[in-house]
Design a protein around this motif. Structure first.
Motif, PDB file in Angstrom:
ATOM      1  N   SER A 299       0.870  -1.190   0.000  1.00 43.14           N
ATOM      2  CA  SER A 299       0.000   0.000   0.000  1.00 43.14           C
ATOM      3  C   SER A 299       0.899   1.230   0.000  1.00 43.14           C
ATOM      4  O   SER A 299       2.135   1.122   0.077  1.00 43.14           O
ATOM      5  CB  SER A 299      -0.944  -0.009   1.201  1.00 43.14           C
ATOM      6  OG  SER A 299      -0.216   0.167   2.412  1.00 43.14           O
ATOM      7  N   PHE A 301       2.693   4.363   1.537  1.00 39.58           N
ATOM      8  CA  PHE A 301       3.178   4.852   2.828  1.00 39.58           C
ATOM      9  C   PHE A 301       4.007   6.112   2.621  1.00 39.58           C
ATOM     10  O   PHE A 301       4.673   6.285   1.587  1.00 39.58           O
ATOM     11  CB  PHE A 301       4.045   3.792   3.510  1.00 39.58           C
ATOM     12  CG  PHE A 301       3.287   2.887   4.431  1.00 39.58           C
ATOM     13  CD1 PHE A 301       3.382   3.033   5.819  1.00 39.58           C
ATOM     14  CD2 PHE A 301       2.468   1.895   3.923  1.00 39.58           C
ATOM     15  CE1 PHE A 301       2.678   2.209   6.675  1.00 39.58           C
ATOM     16  CE2 PHE A 301       1.767   1.057   4.770  1.00 39.58           C
ATOM     17  CZ  PHE A 301       1.869   1.208   6.148  1.00 39.58           C
ATOM     18  N   VAL A 317       6.643   9.321  -0.899  1.00 40.41           N
ATOM     19  CA  VAL A 317       5.525   8.364  -0.863  1.00 40.41           C
ATOM     20  C   VAL A 317       5.853   7.211  -1.801  1.00 40.41           C
ATOM     21  O   VAL A 317       6.165   7.429  -2.970  1.00 40.41           O
ATOM     22  CB  VAL A 317       4.198   9.028  -1.274  1.00 40.41           C
ATOM     23  CG1 VAL A 317       3.112   7.959  -1.477  1.00 40.41           C
ATOM     24  CG2 VAL A 317       3.739  10.020  -0.228  1.00 40.41           C
ATOM     25  N   SER A 319       5.032   2.788  -2.767  1.00 35.12           N
ATOM     26  CA  SER A 319       4.252   1.565  -2.590  1.00 35.12           C
ATOM     27  C   SER A 319       5.152   0.529  -1.920  1.00 35.12           C
ATOM     28  O   SER A 319       6.131   0.076  -2.523  1.00 35.12           O
ATOM     29  CB  SER A 319       3.764   1.039  -3.943  1.00 35.12           C
ATOM     30  OG  SER A 319       3.240  -0.269  -3.804  1.00 35.12           O
ATOM     31  N   GLY A 325      -2.351   1.598   3.963  1.00 36.50           N
ATOM     32  CA  GLY A 325      -2.483   2.855   3.255  1.00 36.50           C
ATOM     33  C   GLY A 325      -3.367   2.725   2.036  1.00 36.50           C
ATOM     34  O   GLY A 325      -4.020   1.690   1.826  1.00 36.50           O
ATOM     35  N   LEU A 326      -3.396   3.789   1.233  1.00 34.68           N
ATOM     36  CA  LEU A 326      -4.160   3.733  -0.009  1.00 34.68           C
ATOM     37  C   LEU A 326      -3.615   2.623  -0.917  1.00 34.68           C
ATOM     38  O   LEU A 326      -2.428   2.298  -0.871  1.00 34.68           O
ATOM     39  CB  LEU A 326      -4.080   5.081  -0.738  1.00 34.68           C
ATOM     40  CG  LEU A 326      -4.720   6.283  -0.052  1.00 34.68           C
ATOM     41  CD1 LEU A 326      -4.427   7.553  -0.844  1.00 34.68           C
ATOM     42  CD2 LEU A 326      -6.217   6.074   0.112  1.00 34.68           C
ATOM     43  N   THR A 347       4.069   6.388   8.151  1.00 34.99           N
ATOM     44  CA  THR A 347       2.622   6.562   8.301  1.00 34.99           C
ATOM     45  C   THR A 347       1.924   6.094   7.022  1.00 34.99           C
ATOM     46  O   THR A 347       2.327   6.487   5.930  1.00 34.99           O
ATOM     47  CB  THR A 347       2.266   8.037   8.549  1.00 34.99           C
ATOM     48  OG1 THR A 347       2.916   8.490   9.741  1.00 34.99           O
ATOM     49  CG2 THR A 347       0.762   8.231   8.684  1.00 34.99           C
ATOM     50  N   PRO A 348       0.887   5.264   7.132  1.00 40.44           N
ATOM     51  CA  PRO A 348       0.138   4.891   5.925  1.00 40.44           C
ATOM     52  C   PRO A 348      -0.544   6.123   5.341  1.00 40.44           C
ATOM     53  O   PRO A 348      -1.107   6.938   6.080  1.00 40.44           O
ATOM     54  CB  PRO A 348      -0.879   3.861   6.417  1.00 40.44           C
ATOM     55  CG  PRO A 348      -0.980   4.059   7.890  1.00 40.44           C
ATOM     56  CD  PRO A 348       0.341   4.602   8.340  1.00 40.44           C
ATOM     57  N   LEU A 349      -0.453   6.280   4.023  1.00 43.37           N
ATOM     58  CA  LEU A 349      -1.045   7.442   3.376  1.00 43.37           C
ATOM     59  C   LEU A 349      -2.558   7.248   3.246  1.00 43.37           C
ATOM     60  O   LEU A 349      -3.010   6.229   2.734  1.00 43.37           O
ATOM     61  CB  LEU A 349      -0.428   7.621   1.989  1.00 43.37           C
ATOM     62  CG  LEU A 349      -0.879   8.873   1.236  1.00 43.37           C
ATOM     63  CD1 LEU A 349      -0.347  10.118   1.922  1.00 43.37           C
ATOM     64  CD2 LEU A 349      -0.439   8.827  -0.228  1.00 43.37           C
ATOM     65  N   THR A 350      -3.300   8.224   3.680  1.00 38.52           N
ATOM     66  CA  THR A 350      -4.751   8.224   3.555  1.00 38.52           C
ATOM     67  C   THR A 350      -5.182   9.527   2.900  1.00 38.52           C
ATOM     68  O   THR A 350      -4.409  10.490   2.816  1.00 38.52           O
ATOM     69  CB  THR A 350      -5.421   8.071   4.935  1.00 38.52           C
ATOM     70  OG1 THR A 350      -4.928   9.109   5.815  1.00 38.52           O
ATOM     71  CG2 THR A 350      -5.118   6.702   5.539  1.00 38.52           C
TER      72      THR A 350
END
Length: 354
Positions: A299, A301, A317, A319, A325-326, A347-350
């Motif tokens: 995902s 991050f 950012v 994968s 994350g997204l 941090t997982p990207l949202t």
């Protein structure tokens, strides 16, 4: 577990059909080498292997042929195992004495095995009925013996029909004969009646054709070396698998050359069940056992500390594993946007961060 519906039948405590574990039949044949003690030891070995059944052949030399020595009564010279042998003498050597049947059946039942046999005439059926055999096998070369088929069918017990050297009309007549006696408990086994058989002549794709054409439980009587062909047959719908067995091929015996030794029979029982379990059902998507793998999927991050207003780039950012994350498919959408808040590395990207 496999869930494909199919015909099934019950033998003793076993359900036999594609929705159940393959029913493994261990054929002793003449590998007792004329020794009752060895025959009983073979039964013990079968019980330890995980197979469910032991099978005999019930005949005497004079119930299967006559004592004659013309060319017609000899196995062809080129035969790999029995070339030039006189039929009467071969069957005299290979047969299981009738007085052995009771102790063999008794030993099998003590172990929870299903004992049964291939009868070759009415007197053999009489003996097996006295022993309360729970099912019958019709050997490949007896498929055209209509009186024998009728007699066996009239017992009301399930009938296992082997098809080696038979054509489709032979099988059709045999199945119609059994059903004509009011017996619809039929298993038809694909079989190559050569010893040992070549895997290239096994034609396993015939198994579902037999099942669907005759609306029966289908299986395989396998004379190839090893267990590969039998294991593969499960994927084609074989619910019954028959193999010859012996304590040791080195001990000799009429069928020893193509018979399984104890460790091979144990592998057959285990691997055919494993193959059956692996069939499962038609399913595309995560399984319960894949929960941890799904948690570790890639995902998006944040991989560098960033401040509010910084541009989202391929440097900050990425994968990576794990999930959270997204989905990676959104990377092109977020690149070039700006962060809405400070974000720390890892941090997982949202969507609320950009």
């Amino acid at each position: 577990m496999p869930t494909t519906p199919s015909r099934s039948l019950t033998v003793a405590q076993h359900q036999i059909g594609e929705e159940h574990r393959p029913f493994v039949v261990a054929e002793m044949s003449g590998n007792h080498n004329g020794d009752l003690g060895r025959a009983l030891a073979i039964v013990d070995m079968i019980a330890e292997s995980g197979a469910q059944s032991v099978k005999l052949q019930t005949y005497r030399a004079d119930t299967i042929t006559i004592d004659a020595d013309g060319p017609s009564f000899r196995v062809s010279e080129g035969h790999e195992l029995w070339g030039g042998k006189n039929l009467y003498q071969l069957y005299e050597e290979a047969h299981t004495p009738w007085e052995w049947h009771a102790p063999i059946f008794e030993r099998a039942r003590e172990h929870g095995l299903v004992p049964f046999s291939s009868p070759f005439d009415d007197t053999a059926v009489d003996l097996l009925e006295e022993l309360d055999a729970p099912l019958y096998k019709i050997a490949s070369l007896e498929i055209g013996d209509i009186p024998l088929l009728r007699r066996v069918a009239r017992t009301g017990k399930p009938v296992v029909l082997s098809t080696g050297a038979a054509n489709i009309s032979d099988v059709d007549l045999a199945v119609r004969t059994i059903r004509g006696e009011g017996n619809d408990q039929i298993v038809v086994l694909g079989c190559t009646s050569s010893y040992p058989a070549s895997p290239a002549e096994s034609n396993l794709r015939t198994i579902p054709v037999l099942r669907d054409t005759f609306d029966v439980v289908a299986g395989l009587s396998d004379h190839t070396m090893g267990i590969g062909v039998a294991v593969a047959s499960v994927a084609l719908g074989a619910a019954v698998i028959e193999k010859h067995v012996t304590l040791s091929r080195a001990d000799g015996g009429v069928d020893s050359d193509f018979s399984l030794e104890p460790h091979e029979l144990a592998a057959l029982a285990a691997e055919t069940e494993r193959a059956w379990l692996a069939l499962g059902s038609v399913h595309v998507g995560p399984t319960a056992g894949e929960a941890e793998s799904r948690r570790l999927r890639r995902s998006l991050f944040v991989v560098e500390d960033v401040r509010a207003g910084d541009e989202v780039t391929s440097a900050n950012v990425r994968s990576i594993r794990p999930a959270g994350g997204l989905e990676p498919v959104h990377l092109d959408t977020v690149l070039g946007r700006t962060f809405s808040t400070d974000v720390v590395r890892g941090t997982p990207l949202t969507w609320d961060l950009v």
